[in-house]
Design an enzyme around this catalytic site. Structure first.
Site, PDB file in Angstrom:
ATOM      1  N   ASP A   1       0.868  -1.175   0.000  1.00 24.71           N
ATOM      2  CA  ASP A   1       0.000   0.000   0.000  1.00 24.71           C
ATOM      3  C   ASP A   1       0.902   1.220   0.000  1.00 24.71           C
ATOM      4  O   ASP A   1       1.973   1.213   0.619  1.00 24.71           O
ATOM      5  CB  ASP A   1      -0.902   0.012   1.235  1.00 24.71           C
TER       6      ASP A   1
ATOM      7  N   ASP B   1      -7.388  -1.111  -4.144  1.00 25.82           N
ATOM      8  CA  ASP B   1      -8.322  -0.649  -3.118  1.00 25.82           C
ATOM      9  C   ASP B   1      -9.248   0.442  -3.658  1.00 25.82           C
ATOM     10  O   ASP B   1     -10.417   0.515  -3.280  1.00 25.82           O
ATOM     11  CB  ASP B   1      -7.574  -0.127  -1.891  1.00 25.82           C
TER      12      ASP B   1
END
Length: 168
Positions: free
Chosen positions: A122, A140
């Site tokens: 991430d 995401d």
């Protein structure tokens, strides 16, 4: 075989592949830049940082575990959810189908990392002052947009059904 490879299949496959490819490209790029710079902070600004972390949990770092057997159980659960989304996609049409395809493509991107790297990279960190939102990635974004669109379409459908019931 020709029914299987029809126009809709090709479009759906292209959407999934595009989301997966964009996710892979951005993750590989950020990881490569991280290795060159020897720092996880790649970009810092007033509202956006590109800061590489590895997430072993599910969405936004929730349910992170140190034990590998819990990680494996969580991964199996994620695979089951992805299969359910896949079958929902097959039975859906219109805008709901595209929303599910966004979720499916994003979920495949993150699943790939979970399986091959035991964590999901991430790196997108939005913030206002010292308040930071969860750090996330391109997959995401597509998963979140797909879920948001499904919610909106469900609300619209419910409103249409209420109007139709009043007119009967």
């Amino acid at each position: 075989m020709s029914n299987f490879l029809n126009k809709n299949f090709v479009i759906n496959f292209f959407i999934i592949l595009s989301i997966f490819g964009l996710d892979r490209f951005t993750k590989v790029y950020v990881i490569s830049e991280n290795e060159k710079n020897l720092s996880s902070e790649l970009f810092v600004s007033k509202f956006l940082n590109i800061n590489l972390i590895y997430n072993e949990g599910i969405a936004f770092g929730l349910l992170s575990f140190d034990q590998s057997h819990m990680y494996n159980i969580l991964t199996i659960l994620i695979v089951a959810v992805i299969l359910i989304i896949f079958f929902m996609t097959l039975k859906s049409d219109g805008l709901k189908k595209y929303s599910l395809l966004m979720i499916f493509g994003g979920a495949l991107g993150n699943l790939y990392d979970r399986i091959f790297f035991k964590a999901v990279p991430d790196f997108i960190d939005f913030h206002i002052g010292n308040f930071h939102w969860f750090i996330f990635n391109v997959s995401d974004i597509f998963i979140s947009l797909g879920v948001l669109f499904l919610i909106i379409f469900e609300i619209i459908d419910n409103q249409k059904n209420k109007i139709d019931e009043k007119n009967i």
